[in-house]
Design a protein around this motif. Structure first.
Motif, PDB file in Angstrom:
ATOM      1  N   UNK A   7       5.693   5.637   7.965  1.00 32.06           N
ATOM      2  CA  UNK A   7       6.597   4.749   8.710  1.00 32.06           C
ATOM      3  C   UNK A   7       7.803   4.304   7.899  1.00 32.06           C
ATOM      4  N   UNK A   8       7.870   4.718   6.639  1.00 27.81           N
ATOM      5  CA  UNK A   8       8.965   4.299   5.763  1.00 27.81           C
ATOM      6  C   UNK A   8       9.570   5.515   5.069  1.00 27.81           C
ATOM      7  N   UNK A   9      10.862   5.426   4.771  1.00 27.18           N
ATOM      8  CA  UNK A   9      11.494   6.471   3.979  1.00 27.18           C
ATOM      9  C   UNK A   9      11.085   6.329   2.516  1.00 27.18           C
ATOM     10  N   UNK A  10      10.904   7.457   1.860  1.00 26.98           N
ATOM     11  CA  UNK A  10      10.627   7.419   0.430  1.00 26.98           C
ATOM     12  C   UNK A  10      11.853   6.919  -0.319  1.00 26.98           C
ATOM     13  N   UNK A  16       0.834  -1.188   0.000  1.00 28.22           N
ATOM     14  CA  UNK A  16       0.000   0.000   0.000  1.00 28.22           C
ATOM     15  C   UNK A  16       0.876   1.248   0.000  1.00 28.22           C
ATOM     16  N   UNK A  17       0.520   2.199  -0.815  1.00 28.96           N
ATOM     17  CA  UNK A  17       1.303   3.427  -0.878  1.00 28.96           C
ATOM     18  C   UNK A  17       1.029   4.173  -2.163  1.00 28.96           C
ATOM     19  N   UNK A  18       2.027   4.960  -2.582  1.00 29.95           N
ATOM     20  CA  UNK A  18       1.864   5.807  -3.762  1.00 29.95           C
ATOM     21  C   UNK A  18       3.091   5.704  -4.651  1.00 29.95           C
ATOM     22  N   UNK A  19       2.873   5.870  -5.942  1.00 29.54           N
ATOM     23  CA  UNK A  19       3.952   6.050  -6.899  1.00 29.54           C
ATOM     24  C   UNK A  19       3.780   7.433  -7.507  1.00 29.54           C
ATOM     25  N   UNK A  20       4.840   8.218  -7.488  1.00 31.13           N
ATOM     26  CA  UNK A  20       4.811   9.569  -8.043  1.00 31.13           C
ATOM     27  C   UNK A  20       5.775   9.623  -9.228  1.00 31.13           C
ATOM     28  N   UNK A  68       0.383  11.312  -9.805  1.00 32.64           N
ATOM     29  CA  UNK A  68       0.384  10.675  -8.494  1.00 32.64           C
ATOM     30  C   UNK A  68      -0.629   9.528  -8.521  1.00 32.64           C
ATOM     31  N   UNK A  69      -0.165   8.288  -8.311  1.00 32.79           N
ATOM     32  CA  UNK A  69      -1.036   7.112  -8.281  1.00 32.79           C
ATOM     33  C   UNK A  69      -0.955   6.483  -6.901  1.00 32.79           C
ATOM     34  N   UNK A  70      -2.113   6.155  -6.313  1.00 28.35           N
ATOM     35  CA  UNK A  70      -2.061   5.380  -5.068  1.00 28.35           C
ATOM     36  C   UNK A  70      -2.674   4.009  -5.301  1.00 28.35           C
ATOM     37  N   UNK A  87       9.170   8.125  -7.611  1.00 30.14           N
ATOM     38  CA  UNK A  87       9.250   8.093  -6.156  1.00 30.14           C
ATOM     39  C   UNK A  87       8.231   7.109  -5.601  1.00 30.14           C
ATOM     40  N   UNK A  88       8.679   6.234  -4.714  1.00 30.46           N
ATOM     41  CA  UNK A  88       7.796   5.309  -4.009  1.00 30.46           C
ATOM     42  C   UNK A  88       7.578   5.824  -2.594  1.00 30.46           C
ATOM     43  N   UNK A  89       6.325   5.971  -2.229  1.00 35.04           N
ATOM     44  CA  UNK A  89       5.953   6.456  -0.899  1.00 35.04           C
ATOM     45  C   UNK A  89       5.124   5.373  -0.219  1.00 35.04           C
ATOM     46  N   UNK A  90       5.698   4.738   0.806  1.00 37.16           N
ATOM     47  CA  UNK A  90       5.000   3.663   1.513  1.00 37.16           C
ATOM     48  C   UNK A  90       4.360   4.149   2.805  1.00 37.16           C
TER      49      UNK A  90
END
Length: 318
Positions: free
Chosen positions: A145-148, A78-82, A97-99, A139-142
């Motif tokens: 709680x996680x670093x991009x 689960x997260x986002x791809x930018x 921006x896609x989640x 960019x991966x955004x989880x």
């Protein structure tokens, strides 16, 4: 591309999912190749119609959105791809921006006069002409709680397709071909934007598959016959599109998911951003009607906020 119709033995794996506004994986039977397909109708029309973008700028943003959905829909968390690109050209910045709920949004910053000048002599200027010298970024955004994690490569070629291919080869060492298409179609009520995208990647060879070079060459050759018009044609289903490409080899569509244009802006988010400004700065933002007006860059929604409410939210946050 040959104009074959699906044979009776062909059974789509898409089930009851719609033929539009979806991302799906596809697999060619026995081939060490994986692929993904994206078709965008109402979702991309909503995103591109929210602003008065010049046609080349809208097309560039449409490509970025299709690419974000192509790559993002393969994420296993689960997260986002930018997806973004920025440079020193007429388009300063494009972002999509896609989640993993299938939600898409995007916008461009550009200089209209420079776009018009750069468009002279082109049917439609590509990414390089619009963005100039710059970088392509994924960019991966989880989540918090996680670093991009981020991959950056120079903008290569006249399309975001080529920039993405270069990114995968350089950052992930995965041979990749990408095809993106954006255009408008005539509807009963006028015209509407559509976009599509397809991606194939070579899976690493193993003892069972043996050499992959010949298969990859064949896959690329078939993939290159895919036309822009086919990717955005609302009368061609995803199953038919893939069958036309790989009908001799057995292809199935799987793991499809719906896509929708949804922005994450809200009054609370806007108030939080405004709270980072000083009281004096916020006072300068007040319009003649006594409210602070803020327009979302993504969806163009205009928020009219009471200064007292913004001040109270800022005080509470601190």
């Amino acid at each position: 591309m040959t104009d074959h119709e699906p044979a009776a033995a062909f059974t789509p794996a898409l089930g009851d999912h719609p033929a539009d506004d979806l991302a799906a994986a596809f697999q060619i039977e026995g081939w060490p190749v994986r692929g993904r397909l994206v078709r965008l109708g109402e979702a991309i029309d909503t995103i591109l119609s929210a602003h008065a973008y010049p046609e080349p700028v809208a097309a560039l943003l449409g490509e970025a959105c299709a690419l974000a959905a192509l790559v993002g829909s393969a994420l296993k968390f689960e997260g986002r791809l930018i997806v973004q690109a920025q440079g020193d050209g007429p388009v300063r910045y494009v972002v999509a921006d896609y989640d993993t709920d299938g939600h898409l949004r995007g916008y461009c910053r550009f200089d209209e006069a420079e776009v018009e000048e750069a468009s002279k002599g082109f049917v439609r200027p590509g990414a390089k002409a619009l963005l100039g010298q710059g970088v392509f970024v994924m960019t991966l955004d989880r989540g918090p709680d996680f670093e991009r994690t981020q991959g950056i490569t120079p903008i290569e070629g006249e399309s975001l397709s080529l920039a993405a291919e270069h990114y995968f080869v350089q950052s992930e060492q995965v041979p990749t071909k990408v095809h993106l298409a954006v255009g408008s179609v005539t509807t009963e009520t006028g015209t509407a934007w559509r976009a599509g995208g397809a991606l194939i990647q070579l899976i690493a060879a193993d003892d069972a598959r043996g050499s992959t070079e010949e298969v990859w060459d064949r896959t690329r050759a078939l993939f290159q016959t895919l036309g822009d018009d086919e990717l955005i044609d609302p009368t061609i289903t995803p199953e038919t599109l893939l069958f036309r490409l790989f009908h001799e080899d057995g292809v199935r569509l799987e793991d499809s998911r719906a896509l929708k244009a949804i922005c994450r802006c809200s009054p609370d988010r806007i108030q939080s951003v405004l709270g980072s400004f000083s009281e004096a700065e916020r006072a300068d933002m007040v319009e003649p009607d006594g409210k602070i007006h803020v327009t979302c860059e993504y969806c163009a929604t205009v928020y009219k906020l009471e200064p007292a409410d913004v001040a109270a939210a800022a005080a509470e946050a601190h």
